[in-house]
Motif scaffolding. Structure first.
Motif, PDB file in Angstrom:
ATOM      1  N   LEU A 181       0.818  -1.214   0.000  1.00 16.15           N
ATOM      2  CA  LEU A 181       0.000   0.000   0.000  1.00 16.15           C
ATOM      3  C   LEU A 181       0.850   1.262   0.000  1.00 16.15           C
ATOM      4  CD1 LEU A 181      -2.801  -1.036   2.537  1.00 16.15           C
ATOM      5  CD2 LEU A 181      -3.042  -0.721   0.065  1.00 16.15           C
ATOM      6  N   ASP A 182       2.084   1.172   0.482  1.00 17.58           N
ATOM      7  CA  ASP A 182       2.987   2.317   0.499  1.00 17.58           C
ATOM      8  C   ASP A 182       4.188   2.057  -0.401  1.00 17.58           C
ATOM      9  OD1 ASP A 182       1.959   4.403   2.377  1.00 17.58           O
ATOM     10  OD2 ASP A 182       1.885   2.687   3.722  1.00 17.58           O
ATOM     11  N   ARG A 183       4.882   3.111  -0.745  1.00 21.20           N
ATOM     12  CA  ARG A 183       6.016   2.984  -1.654  1.00 21.20           C
ATOM     13  C   ARG A 183       7.098   2.101  -1.014  1.00 21.20           C
ATOM     14  NH1 ARG A 183       6.608   8.056   0.683  1.00 21.20           N
ATOM     15  NH2 ARG A 183       8.635   8.413   1.704  1.00 21.20           N
ATOM     16  N   PRO A 184       7.877   1.390  -1.813  1.00 20.39           N
ATOM     17  CA  PRO A 184       8.922   0.519  -1.268  1.00 20.39           C
ATOM     18  C   PRO A 184       9.886   1.291  -0.376  1.00 20.39           C
ATOM     19  CG  PRO A 184       8.581   0.062  -3.593  1.00 20.39           C
ATOM     20  CD  PRO A 184       7.770   1.291  -3.282  1.00 20.39           C
ATOM     21  N   GLY A 185      10.185   0.714   0.777  1.00 18.93           N
ATOM     22  CA  GLY A 185      11.141   1.312   1.687  1.00 18.93           C
ATOM     23  C   GLY A 185      10.555   2.295   2.680  1.00 18.93           C
ATOM     24  N   MET A 186       9.271   2.658   2.518  1.00 21.40           N
ATOM     25  CA  MET A 186       8.683   3.635   3.432  1.00 21.40           C
ATOM     26  C   MET A 186       8.430   3.033   4.809  1.00 21.40           C
ATOM     27  SD  MET A 186       5.112   5.724   3.071  1.00 21.40           S
ATOM     28  CE  MET A 186       4.275   6.348   4.537  1.00 21.40           C
ATOM     29  N   LEU A 187       7.925   1.803   4.861  1.00 21.25           N
ATOM     30  CA  LEU A 187       7.564   1.158   6.112  1.00 21.25           C
ATOM     31  C   LEU A 187       8.734   0.324   6.620  1.00 21.25           C
ATOM     32  CD1 LEU A 187       3.945  -0.011   5.215  1.00 21.25           C
ATOM     33  CD2 LEU A 187       4.672   2.154   6.261  1.00 21.25           C
ATOM     34  N   ASP A 188       8.952   0.383   7.925  1.00 22.66           N
ATOM     35  CA  ASP A 188      10.112  -0.287   8.519  1.00 22.66           C
ATOM     36  C   ASP A 188       9.641  -1.497   9.323  1.00 22.66           C
ATOM     37  OD1 ASP A 188      12.741  -0.707   9.003  1.00 22.66           O
ATOM     38  OD2 ASP A 188      12.991   0.931  10.445  1.00 22.66           O
ATOM     39  N   TYR A 189       9.916  -2.674   8.799  1.00 26.24           N
ATOM     40  CA  TYR A 189       9.485  -3.913   9.445  1.00 26.24           C
ATOM     41  C   TYR A 189      10.457  -5.029   9.073  1.00 26.24           C
ATOM     42  CZ  TYR A 189       7.707  -4.659   4.727  1.00 26.24           C
ATOM     43  OH  TYR A 189       7.615  -4.764   3.362  1.00 26.24           O
ATOM     44  N   ALA A 190      10.405  -6.111   9.846  1.00 20.67           N
ATOM     45  CA  ALA A 190      11.191  -7.309   9.555  1.00 20.67           C
ATOM     46  C   ALA A 190      10.194  -8.457   9.412  1.00 20.67           C
ATOM     47  CB  ALA A 190      12.193  -7.579  10.660  1.00 20.67           C
ATOM     48  N   LEU A 191       9.983  -8.900   8.193  1.00 21.53           N
ATOM     49  CA  LEU A 191       8.965  -9.908   7.898  1.00 21.53           C
ATOM     50  C   LEU A 191       9.557 -11.312   8.013  1.00 21.53           C
ATOM     51  CD1 LEU A 191       6.049 -10.397   6.991  1.00 21.53           C
ATOM     52  CD2 LEU A 191       6.850 -10.262   4.621  1.00 21.53           C
ATOM     53  N   HIS A 192       8.882 -12.168   8.795  1.00 21.11           N
ATOM     54  CA  HIS A 192       9.333 -13.533   9.015  1.00 21.11           C
ATOM     55  C   HIS A 192       8.232 -14.506   8.582  1.00 21.11           C
ATOM     56  CE1 HIS A 192      12.654 -12.023  11.532  1.00 21.11           C
ATOM     57  NE2 HIS A 192      11.750 -11.192  12.049  1.00 21.11           N
ATOM     58  N   PRO A 193       8.532 -15.449   7.690  1.00 17.69           N
ATOM     59  CA  PRO A 193       7.509 -16.429   7.300  1.00 17.69           C
ATOM     60  C   PRO A 193       7.229 -17.392   8.452  1.00 17.69           C
ATOM     61  CG  PRO A 193       9.628 -16.986   6.309  1.00 17.69           C
ATOM     62  CD  PRO A 193       9.803 -15.667   6.984  1.00 17.69           C
ATOM     63  N   ALA A 194       5.974 -17.765   8.596  1.00 19.01           N
ATOM     64  CA  ALA A 194       5.561 -18.714   9.629  1.00 19.01           C
ATOM     65  C   ALA A 194       4.577 -19.694   9.022  1.00 19.01           C
ATOM     66  CB  ALA A 194       4.931 -17.986  10.812  1.00 19.01           C
ATOM     67  N   GLY A 195       4.801 -20.990   9.251  1.00 16.77           N
ATOM     68  CA  GLY A 195       3.938 -22.000   8.659  1.00 16.77           C
ATOM     69  C   GLY A 195       3.786 -23.219   9.535  1.00 16.77           C
ATOM     70  N   ASP A 196       3.119 -24.209   9.010  1.00 14.21           N
ATOM     71  CA  ASP A 196       2.746 -25.395   9.765  1.00 14.21           C
ATOM     72  C   ASP A 196       3.944 -26.058  10.443  1.00 14.21           C
ATOM     73  OD1 ASP A 196       0.763 -27.328  10.545  1.00 14.21           O
ATOM     74  OD2 ASP A 196       1.663 -28.711   9.117  1.00 14.21           O
ATOM     75  N   GLY A 197       3.816 -26.286  11.749  1.00 17.65           N
ATOM     76  CA  GLY A 197       4.861 -26.967  12.499  1.00 17.65           C
ATOM     77  C   GLY A 197       5.942 -26.072  13.050  1.00 17.65           C
ATOM     78  N   ASP A 198       5.917 -24.778  12.705  1.00 18.17           N
ATOM     79  CA  ASP A 198       6.955 -23.876  13.205  1.00 18.17           C
ATOM     80  C   ASP A 198       6.765 -23.617  14.700  1.00 18.17           C
ATOM     81  OD1 ASP A 198       8.109 -23.644  10.742  1.00 18.17           O
ATOM     82  OD2 ASP A 198       7.256 -21.673  10.283  1.00 18.17           O
ATOM     83  N   ARG A 199       7.870 -23.462  15.395  1.00 15.26           N
ATOM     84  CA  ARG A 199       7.876 -22.991  16.784  1.00 15.26           C
ATOM     85  C   ARG A 199       8.668 -21.699  16.810  1.00 15.26           C
ATOM     86  NH1 ARG A 199       8.606 -26.611  22.093  1.00 15.26           N
ATOM     87  NH2 ARG A 199       6.364 -26.795  21.648  1.00 15.26           N
TER      88      ARG A 199
END
Length: 244
Positions: A100-118
Motif C-alpha cells: 500500500l505504500d512505496r517501497p522502503g517507506m515502512l520499517d518492518y522485519a517480515l518472518h515467514p511462519a507456517g505449519d509446524g513452526d515454533r
C-alpha cells in the motif's frame, strides 16, 4: 499473561466495533495477534505504536491484517522511529497490505511462519499449525510463564485445533455462525458448535468466541457453545481484558 481484545468481529466492523485483533502481554513484552479493520485506534488506547514489540498475523484476509498498515505508518513516520517491527505471517499473506505504500517507506522485519513452526518471540513460545481456510491460514498456541493461549483466526473445523489448544487456559475460537456453516463456506469457516467441540476435546479452561458475522446475535452463539462445552463461555468483545 494478559489478553486485551481490540476487536472480534468477522468480515467487516459494525458501528463502534472492530475486526480481529488481540494484544497479548507478558513481562512487559507486547505482541499483537492479527490487526483487522479498526483495531489500530483501539490499540492506541492501551499503548503507543512504538510500544508494540511484535505482530503475528494468521492470514491475509483484510479483516485480520489491514490495520498493520497504519501501525507501521505510525512507527515509520514518527520523529524518532523505533526499530523495525518483527512481523510473522504465512509466506505471501501480507504482500497486498505491505504494497500500500512505496517501497522502503515502512520499517518492518517480515518472518515467514507456517505449519509446524515454533517461534520464539520475546518471552513467548508460539506454535503454529496450518488450518483449513480459503487462503493459507495459521492457528496459534501462545505460551509464557506456564500459561498457554490458543487462537483460531478463522478456519474450518479440524482436529488440529484441539491439538493446538490441548490444556490451554483459554481458546479464542471462530464462531462465524452460531449453529451451521452455509454450504458455500463449509470446511472453511466454523460455528459456535464447532468451537465448543474443539474446546471440549482440548480441555481448555475458557472458551472465547470470536469472528461472529456482522448482524448475528452474540447470545445465540454463546448459547450454542454452552450446549456443547461445560466450561466458561464468553463472547470476545472490544475492550475486554483477561488475565490468564
Amino acid at each position: 499473561m494478559r489478553l486485551t481484545v481490540l476487536g472480534a468481529r468477522g468480515a467487516f466492523p459494525e458501528a463502534g466495533d472492530a475486526c480481529s485483533g488481540f494484544l497479548v502481554e507478558h513481562d512487559g513484552f507486547r505482541m499483537l495477534l492479527d490487526a483487522g479493520y479498526a483495531t489500530f485506534p483501539r490499540l492506541l488506547a492501551h499503548c503507543t505504536a512504538a510500544d508494540v514489540d511484535a505482530v503475528v498475523i494468521t492470514h491475509g484476509h483484510p479483516d485480520h491484517c489491514v490495520d498493520l498498515n497504519p501501525l507501521l505508518r505510525a512507527r515509520s513516520l514518527a520523529d524518532d522511529p523505533p526499530p523495525p517491527l518483527p512481523v510473522y505471517a504465512p509466506p505471501g499473506a501480507l504482500d497486498a497490505v505491505l504494497a500500500l505504500d512505496r517501497p522502503g517507506m515502512l520499517d518492518y522485519a517480515l518472518h515467514p511462519a507456517g505449519d509446524g513452526d515454533r517461534l520464539r518471540i520475546g518471552p513467548f513460545t508460539v506454535d503454529v499449525r496450518a488450518l483449513p481456510h480459503f487462503v493459507p491460514d495459521n492457528g496459534l498456541r501462545v505460551a509464557a510463564g506456564g500459561v498457554a493461549l490458543a487462537y483460531q483466526g478463522d478456519s474450518g473445523p479440524t482436529t488440529d485445533l484441539a491439538a493446538l489448544a490441548d490444556g490451554a487456559a483459554a481458546l479464542i475460537a471462530e464462531a462465524t455462525y452460531p449453529l451451521a456453516v452455509p454450504d458455500h463456506s463449509a470446511g472453511r469457516l466454523s460455528s459456535a458448535l464447532d468451537a465448543a467441540a474443539a474446546a471440549r476435546t482440548a480441555g481448555v479452561g475458557r472458551l472465547l468466541l470470536t469472528h461472529l458475522w456482522p448482524g448475528l446475535p452474540g447470545d445465540t452463539a454463546v448459547e450454542a457453545a454452552r450446549s456443547g462445552y461445560a466450561g466458561p463461555v464468553d463472547l470476545a468483545g472490544a475492550g475486554q481484558v483477561w488475565n490468564l
